[in-house]
Every structure is written in structure tokens, then in C-alpha cells.
Design an enzyme around this catalytic site. Sequence first.
Site, short mmCIF file in Angstrom:
data_model
loop_
_atom_site.label_atom_id
_atom_site.label_comp_id
_atom_site.label_asym_id
_atom_site.label_seq_id
_atom_site.Cartn_x
_atom_site.Cartn_y
_atom_site.Cartn_z
N ASP A 152 0.83 -1.20 0.00
CA ASP A 152 0.00 0.00 0.00
C ASP A 152 0.87 1.26 0.00
O ASP A 152 0.57 2.23 -0.69
CB ASP A 152 -0.95 0.01 1.21
CG ASP A 152 -1.68 1.34 1.31
OD1 ASP A 152 -2.45 1.66 0.38
OD2 ASP A 152 -1.45 2.08 2.27
N LYS A 186 -4.79 -1.43 5.83
CA LYS A 186 -4.05 -0.95 7.02
C LYS A 186 -4.78 -1.33 8.31
O LYS A 186 -4.15 -1.70 9.30
CB LYS A 186 -3.85 0.56 6.92
CG LYS A 186 -2.74 0.92 5.91
CD LYS A 186 -2.59 2.42 5.71
CE LYS A 186 -3.58 2.94 4.71
NZ LYS A 186 -3.11 4.07 3.89
N1 URA Z 1 -6.22 7.35 2.55
C1 URA Z 1 -5.56 6.19 2.40
O1 URA Z 1 -5.02 5.66 3.35
N2 URA Z 1 -5.50 5.63 1.19
C2 URA Z 1 -6.07 6.18 0.10
O2 URA Z 1 -5.98 5.62 -0.96
C3 URA Z 1 -6.75 7.40 0.26
C4 URA Z 1 -6.82 7.96 1.50
#
Ligand code: URA
Length: 433
Positions: free
Chosen positions: A161, A187
Site C-alpha cells: 500500500d 491498514k
Molecule cells: N487514505 C488512504 O489511506 N489511502 C487512500 O488511498 C486514500 C486515503
Amino acid sequence: MRMVDLIEKKRDGGELSAEEIQFIINGYTDGSIPDYQMSALSMAIYFKDMTHQERADLTMAMVQSGDQIDLSPIKGIKVDKHSTGGVGDTTTLVLGPLVAALGVPVAKMSGRGLGHTGGTIDKLESVAGFHVEIENQEFIDLVNKNRIAVIGQSGNLTPADKKLYALRDVTATVDSIPLIAGSIMSKKIAAGADAIVLDVKTGAGAFMKTLEDSRALASAMVSIGNNVGRKTMAVISDMSQPLGYAIGNALEVKEAIDTLKGEGPEDLTELCLTLGSHMVVLAEKADSLEEAREKLVQTMKDGSGLQTFKTFLESQGGDSSVVDQPEKLPQAKYMIEVEAQEDGYVSEMTADEIGTAAMLLGAGRATKESEIDLAVGLMLNKKIGDRVEKGDSLVTVHSNFEDISKVKSLLLENIKLTKHPVQKPVLVYEEIT
Ligand code: URA
Ligand code: CA
């Protein structure tokens, strides 16, 4: 398997299998798939979207790209709350102690991040001595003992990510519902939550500016969570104006203390009760939302929420006497009033611009390296719908420099007054389960 074939498949509207998504995420994380191919795929996803199954598979592939926190040594159902951002959002500081007082384990992993004010950890660090540099074992022990602890981000969580978000940022592919939803949910899941309550903001200060977009994001995240076995629900709440009155680190800690005592701003209190009720029900500490809400109100009335906050601060080195003597929190040198230039009703208080004004004072970080000034920020004296007379203070600016002309003009430009009475904005639009 070849990446080029998978890009073509998505480009033509096909559905990627779990194995194909795994191949993509593994390859991108280890560097065998280059940025240019991942950019092309992200753009194809942007235009062709992903099915529910693809979204769940993408999320879990990102979760598995790095470490996962094991919270199983903590007794009970671990419910995490996540907010999609906003201005002056003090809910975490209030919700944590409130639900913990009802026996809900709050095992919070938090970051600092960029933004108008600091993150939860920065805010808490305005309490002298408080620190989050604790060992994993101590963290677990504290949650088992006090029901609440906060630890700084550690380990290698969702590296896929991190890399993908940075790439999306420079390839105009951030605004894609499946990619945002996967990013946020990966997350949360890697951080070990059993159940998740999402606070999806809508309005000027939010990531999603319209109700329609906010609803699409909320539904996407709820569906991913439930598809991968984490009970998930979302609340869509207003961020057209900042939440509560305080915007700034120490100022928000003071506001959280007031709210824990049941003396906080109405909107902040109400949102905390709404989100908190869902957390308490998901943690199986109440059978209905009504019962959960009653119990939460009780923790404000009988002081058990505040006591939980004190114990939490002390257990992580903090001086808990700030709860009774908030003047011990960092104080700015100057307090300057920003006065209304005419009579009227507040019709707009553009959240993101008000947030920028707080940042100009030094309340937030523009870059990772910037230093935060914990003492500074804004105290709103009026909110949308309030009547004002010329000369009334709209905002009290807490600053460590005397010349606040830039901040003042930004505030005056973004707090609009009209002659006609104005309705207060809706606070909670929808709940999605
Ligand atoms: N916040 C995040 O953690 N990821 C995204 O893609 C957009 C906002
Ligand atoms: Ca606030």
C-alpha cells in the site's frame, strides 16, 4: 503469468482472479513489476472498477505483503475506529477512554502523519511525559490491564500500500473507490482489528466532497471488511465545517477532556456517542445501540471515562494532572480575536480552509520533517447557523507569533455570513452496515 496480459484484461473490463491479484501485489512489492506497469493497471482500475471479490482480494493481498499485528493475547473483541480525515476531529481522544471504561479493549496503533493538525499521537504528546515508544508486550499488557493503550506505528505494515499510494499520488489515480477502500482497509486489517467502525466524512474538509461519493466509499469499505471476516460498519458524518470548537493539538486535548466530562461541544459529543454505540455493540458489551448509548452517557456522568483517560495517560508516562488543571497544557503566547465585520448568520465555515489557517500557525505538518507547535491553533466561537453581531469574536487564534494577518484574512474569507437565518448542517447522514 505476465503483467501485460493482466493489464489488458482489466483494460477490457475483465475480472482478475485472486491468484492474479496476488501475483500483481507480490511482484510490485518485490520490485519485479515496475512502476510503469502498475501505473497502467491503476489507471485501468480507475476506469473499469473492481468487483466486490476483486476488492476483497486486493485488500488481503496488500495485508499479506507485510507484517500483521497479532492482538489475540488481548481478551475480548478488538474494535477499531477509523476516520477518513477531517479538521479538528477529536473523536479518537474521547472515544478511546469512553468505550474502554465499558470494557471494550482499545489497542490503538497510531501515526503522526501530515495534516492540518498532528495525528492522535502528536495531540497526546502535548501531555508532559506521555510517550508511545513502548514494547509490543507492554502494549498488550496495558490493554489487558487498563483496556486502552496507544503504540506508535511499528514494523513493516502493508508495504504494498505504501508503494502503491505514492504511485497513485503522481499518476492521477488516487480518486478510485476500489483503490482507496483497499488502501484504508488493508491498514486496519493488518493492525489486527476484529471489528471496524468507519467514520466517513463528507463535505469541504473531507476526502470525499459529496454525499454520493462518501456513500460509495463507505459501502465499498463495509463490503470489503465483511467479505474478509471483520465485522464492519460505517457512519457518514458532516465535515463541511470543523468538528467541535478546537483545532490544534493541546487545544483538542482540552476539548476531549471537556467532552469526557459531558461538557464538550454538542456536535463532537453526539458523534462520539453515535460511533461509540456501534463500537460497544460490535464488542458485545451491549445488546442494542440504545443500551450502548445509555451506558456511554453514564461513563461521562459518573466520571469513569475521565478516570480511564487519567489512568491511560499515567500508564504511558503522562502527567494526568492536566485533566484537572488544563492550564498545564502547552499555552500559546498570544490570544487574538477575529471579529465579525458585520451582523448576520454564519452560513459557511469551509473546513479545509479553516484547517489551513491552523496549519499556518504551526499546528500541523506540511512535510514529514516539519516541527509541530503543540500550543497553537484555533478556537471557534461560532458555528454554522449561529447569529453574530458585528464585533463578536468568530475565532480566537492561539499563536506564538504576533502578526497573524495572513491567518486572519484566510479565516474571514472562509467564514461567510448571510442576512437570513441558516439551518445547522446535518451531523450524521447515514449508517451503513
Ligand atoms: N487514505 C488512504 O489511506 N489511502 C487512500 O488511498 C486514500 C486515503
Ligand atoms: Ca475539535
